[in-house]
Design a protein around this motif. Structure first.
Motif, PDB file in Angstrom:
ATOM      1  N   ASP A  94       0.843  -1.201   0.000  1.00 45.25           N
ATOM      2  CA  ASP A  94       0.000   0.000   0.000  1.00 45.25           C
ATOM      3  C   ASP A  94       0.876   1.248   0.000  1.00 45.25           C
ATOM      4  O   ASP A  94       0.670   2.175   0.775  1.00 45.25           O
ATOM      5  N   PHE A  95       1.863   1.260  -0.900  1.00 48.80           N
ATOM      6  CA  PHE A  95       2.883   2.310  -0.927  1.00 48.80           C
ATOM      7  C   PHE A  95       2.981   2.946  -2.314  1.00 48.80           C
ATOM      8  O   PHE A  95       3.846   3.780  -2.547  1.00 48.80           O
ATOM      9  N   ASN A  96       2.114   2.510  -3.252  1.00 45.88           N
ATOM     10  CA  ASN A  96       2.196   3.050  -4.613  1.00 45.88           C
ATOM     11  C   ASN A  96       1.343   4.307  -4.753  1.00 45.88           C
ATOM     12  O   ASN A  96       0.699   4.745  -3.805  1.00 45.88           O
ATOM     13  N   ASP A  97       1.339   4.894  -5.932  1.00 44.17           N
ATOM     14  CA  ASP A  97       0.802   6.242  -6.135  1.00 44.17           C
ATOM     15  C   ASP A  97      -0.718   6.315  -5.935  1.00 44.17           C
ATOM     16  O   ASP A  97      -1.390   5.297  -5.750  1.00 44.17           O
ATOM     17  N   LYS A 205      -7.887  -6.441   0.716  1.00 49.93           N
ATOM     18  CA  LYS A 205      -7.687  -5.005   0.515  1.00 49.93           C
ATOM     19  C   LYS A 205      -6.577  -4.739  -0.487  1.00 49.93           C
ATOM     20  O   LYS A 205      -6.679  -3.842  -1.329  1.00 49.93           O
ATOM     21  N   GLY A 206      -5.502  -5.519  -0.406  1.00 55.27           N
ATOM     22  CA  GLY A 206      -4.384  -5.332  -1.322  1.00 55.27           C
ATOM     23  C   GLY A 206      -4.454  -6.175  -2.579  1.00 55.27           C
ATOM     24  O   GLY A 206      -3.579  -6.070  -3.449  1.00 55.27           O
ATOM     25  N   PHE A 323      -3.459  -6.410  12.795  1.00 56.90           N
ATOM     26  CA  PHE A 323      -2.598  -6.868  11.711  1.00 56.90           C
ATOM     27  C   PHE A 323      -2.450  -5.754  10.678  1.00 56.90           C
ATOM     28  O   PHE A 323      -3.096  -4.705  10.783  1.00 56.90           O
ATOM     29  N   LYS A 324      -1.594  -5.984   9.697  1.00 58.97           N
ATOM     30  CA  LYS A 324      -1.182  -4.942   8.766  1.00 58.97           C
ATOM     31  C   LYS A 324      -2.349  -4.238   8.084  1.00 58.97           C
ATOM     32  O   LYS A 324      -2.372  -3.010   7.998  1.00 58.97           O
ATOM     33  N   GLU A 325      -3.292  -5.017   7.549  1.00 60.03           N
ATOM     34  CA  GLU A 325      -4.367  -4.412   6.773  1.00 60.03           C
ATOM     35  C   GLU A 325      -5.188  -3.424   7.594  1.00 60.03           C
ATOM     36  O   GLU A 325      -5.698  -2.433   7.049  1.00 60.03           O
TER      37      GLU A 325
END
Length: 464
Positions: A94-97, A205-206, A323-325
């Motif tokens: 979850d780090f893209n534009d 989610k990802g 957790f991460k999400e």
């Protein structure tokens, strides 16, 4: 190009898509596209060791498939399988534009995986890849502008089905008729629910967009082999407008390929609407050096979209983080991680970091509320105010309107390289450098020169 007013909307769109050429791209758009590819490939490499990505890799290897398109990290499979795996790697951190429309936010670099797969599949060059990618950006972003779906219970990946199919079909060199079929099939088949990002979040989610992109790639292959789709997908009875979006209009004859220049880059590994608040909190942290144990409360006043999606508003509470999400869609968690660790990167989402007592306690002290004035300034600004109150009554605050990476303070190539180098620190440095240099010169290469390099990636384990 002349579009018949009696043609359907998908036919008008396909006419525009089929007539786009590399020469239609401005220098600014080309530079932005290459920057988004660099950023997204860095994100993908940084995610290769994450459990869901490794699980999808295992599944992909088990399924096999004709070795036609490269997997990031080695191996080959079918174009649709490769789209899903490579897209999952790009998206998982979850780090893209991002692209900010007034009532919709999307991540158009999710289109890199399908357009890259389509380009490699047909042996396209960098010109053809960049043009297809620009088309995918333009279509998804413009539909996000005029046909938002979030408030109707659908996910932002819905508009992406049209963009991914348009970009992939163009990169594959499909005819005008075939492009219309690919878009129609993908648009009809992939209308994901917003529950993907509400309540208790999951791995999906990802993976929702990689799944949509895989479908768009599959739709393009079907169209190549003569399969047709509903040509009134937009305006027809029970079509996109009738069932989901409501009425809208885009005059595709007047569209350019510049929407990519309005996309923004994440400075922190955090949901896009958190970026300015994290930067502001870090500025307060560095300026005042207040120990976290002395903090009574952190109060964030922000725009309504941030509050509703990640602040505890309409999409659910954000203080039960396991957790991460859940963590990377929680303003209380992300702000707490920033304050305690001085950064928000993938390390802040490791399982043992999430459950640690210091961060679990601090996030309970974070209060988020919306402000109408800040909401009115979105999406032209990402305005907010952050206030820290200490246990002895001291109050400090800062107001922000943007962050480094926003369209008012765009990330330079050097800034993107800093992020890329950090995300690719576990692969061979010479290879990482060669990948970056190849991306910087995309317009001069055959696309398999890049995919060959991506196939050579191996994670170098830490000796310690």
């Amino acid at each position: 190009m002349s579009i018949s007013k009696s043609s359907t909307m998908v036919e008008q769109l396909s006419n525009w898509v089929s007539s786009r050429r590399y020469d239609d791209l401005s220098k600014e758009a080309i530079h932005a596209l290459k920057g988004r590819v660099l950023d997204s490939i860095g994100c993908a490499i940084g995610a290769l060791e994450e459990k869901p990505v490794k699980a999808i890799r295992q599944m992909t290897e088990m399924l096999g498939g004709e070795p036609l398109v490269t997997l990031i990290g080695g191996g080959k499979t079918t174009p649709d399988y490769a789209t899903f795996y490579n897209g999952a790697a790009v998206r998982y951190l979850d780090f893209n534009d991002s692209y900010l429309a007034k009532d919709e936010t999307c991540h158009p670099s999710d289109n890199i995986a399908p357009v890259l797969a389509a380009s490699e599949f047909v042996g396209a060059n960098g010109h053809e890849f960049l043009t297809g990618l620009a088309i995918a950006y333009q279509v998804q972003c413009r539909l996000s502008d005029v046909a938002p779906v979030r408030d109707r219970g659908f996910d932002h990946t819905v508009q992406g089905a049209y963009g991914a199919a348009a970009g992939a079909a163009h990169a594959m060199g499909l005819s005008r008729f075939q492009i219309a079929q690919a878009i129609a099939i993908a648009g009809t088949g992939y209308n994901s629910l917003r529950v993907t990002r509400t309540g208790e979040l999951s791995n999906w989610k990802g993976l929702a967009y990689p799944n949509t992109a895989m479908g768009a790639m599959h739709a393009s292959l079907l169209a190549k082999y003569g399969i047709t789709g509903p040509k009134e997908v937009f305006e027809g009875n029970k079509g996109f407008m009738d069932s989901i979006a409501g009425p809208f209009h885009i005059d595709w004859e007047k569209e350019d390929l510049e929407r990519v220049t309005n996309t923004i880059i994440k400075q922190y590994n955090a949901e896009i609407h958190s970026q300015s608040s994290i930067e502001g909190l870090l500025e307060l942290r560095d300026r005042h050096n207040i120990a976290s144990r002395d903090i009574e409360s952190i109060r964030l006043t922000t725009f309504d979209v941030a509050f509703n999606i990640i602040g505890g508003g309409e999409e659910g509470g954000k203080k039960i983080i396991r957790f991460k999400e859940e963590a990377d869609h929680s303003l209380p968690y992300m702000l707490s991680a920033a304050y305690l660790d001085g950064q928000v990167m993938p390390a802040q989402y490791e399982a043992d970091r999430i459950v640690r007592e210091d961060i679990q306690q601090l996030l309970q002290k974070v209060d988020v509320k919306p402000d109408g004035h800040y909401s009115d300034r979105f999406p032209d600004e990402m305005a907010c105010n952050i206030e820290i109150e200490t246990k002895d009554g001291l109050s400090i605050s800062i107001e922000k309107k943007d962050y480094q990476g926003f369209k008012t303070r765009p990330a330079t190539w050097d800034v993107l390289m800093e992020k890329y180098n950090e995300l690719t620190s576990k692969i061979d440095r010479e290879l990482a450098t060669k990948i970056a240099e190849t991306i910087q010169n995309l317009e001069e290469i055959e696309i398999n020169e890049l995919t060959d390099l991506l196939g050579q990636i191996k994670i170098v384990e830490d000796d310690q």
